[in-house]
Write a protein that holds these residues in place. Structure first.
Motif, mmCIF file in Angstrom:
data_model
loop_
_atom_site.group_PDB
_atom_site.id
_atom_site.type_symbol
_atom_site.label_atom_id
_atom_site.label_comp_id
_atom_site.label_asym_id
_atom_site.label_seq_id
_atom_site.Cartn_x
_atom_site.Cartn_y
_atom_site.Cartn_z
ATOM 1 N N GLU A 8 -30.921 5.207 -13.787
ATOM 2 C CA GLU A 8 -29.857 6.110 -13.351
ATOM 3 C C GLU A 8 -30.171 6.709 -11.988
ATOM 4 O O GLU A 8 -29.300 6.797 -11.116
ATOM 5 N N ALA A 11 -29.848 3.947 -9.323
ATOM 6 C CA ALA A 11 -28.449 3.577 -9.114
ATOM 7 C C ALA A 11 -27.753 4.608 -8.234
ATOM 8 O O ALA A 11 -27.015 4.243 -7.312
ATOM 9 N N SER A 12 -27.982 5.873 -8.479
ATOM 10 C CA SER A 12 -27.366 6.899 -7.637
ATOM 11 C C SER A 12 -27.983 6.901 -6.248
ATOM 12 O O SER A 12 -27.285 7.107 -5.246
ATOM 13 N N TRP A 14 -29.179 4.281 -4.557
ATOM 14 C CA TRP A 14 -28.658 3.151 -3.795
ATOM 15 C C TRP A 14 -27.192 3.339 -3.439
ATOM 16 O O TRP A 14 -26.738 2.872 -2.389
ATOM 17 N N THR A 15 -26.444 4.048 -4.257
ATOM 18 C CA THR A 15 -25.055 4.341 -3.920
ATOM 19 C C THR A 15 -24.994 5.253 -2.694
ATOM 20 O O THR A 15 -24.242 4.988 -1.752
ATOM 21 N N VAL A 16 -25.793 6.285 -2.690
ATOM 22 C CA VAL A 16 -25.848 7.202 -1.551
ATOM 23 C C VAL A 16 -26.338 6.459 -0.308
ATOM 24 O O VAL A 16 -25.787 6.608 0.782
ATOM 25 N N TRP A 17 -27.370 5.640 -0.449
ATOM 26 C CA TRP A 17 -27.926 4.877 0.671
ATOM 27 C C TRP A 17 -26.865 3.927 1.250
ATOM 28 O O TRP A 17 -26.729 3.828 2.467
ATOM 29 N N ALA A 18 -26.112 3.252 0.410
ATOM 30 C CA ALA A 18 -25.084 2.325 0.878
ATOM 31 C C ALA A 18 -23.976 3.069 1.626
ATOM 32 O O ALA A 18 -23.480 2.580 2.648
ATOM 33 N N VAL A 19 -23.586 4.241 1.158
ATOM 34 C CA VAL A 19 -22.558 5.035 1.831
ATOM 35 C C VAL A 19 -23.060 5.490 3.196
ATOM 36 O O VAL A 19 -22.323 5.433 4.195
#
Length: 50
Positions: A8, A11-12, A14-19
């Motif tokens: 978890e 996943a959060s 990598w989401t922040v990193w991608a944004v």
């Protein structure tokens, strides 16, 4: 820390990193300093140098 909680977190993360990466690319592409370069590159398919 269990494997599920680690998943978890990652996943959060990598989401922040991608944004962040996406926003940096958009910023780079829309800077006024790059306008002439992109306009020149957009003409490449239309140039008849052969």
């Amino acid at each position: 820390m269990t494997l599920e909680s680690l998943h978890e977190f990652l996943a959060s993360f990598w989401t922040v990193w991608a944004v962040i990466i996406f926003l940096l690319i958009v910023y780079w592409a829309l800077r006024p300093r790059n306008r002439k370069r992109f306009e020149k590159d957009a003409r490449i398919p239309l140039d008849d140098d052969r």
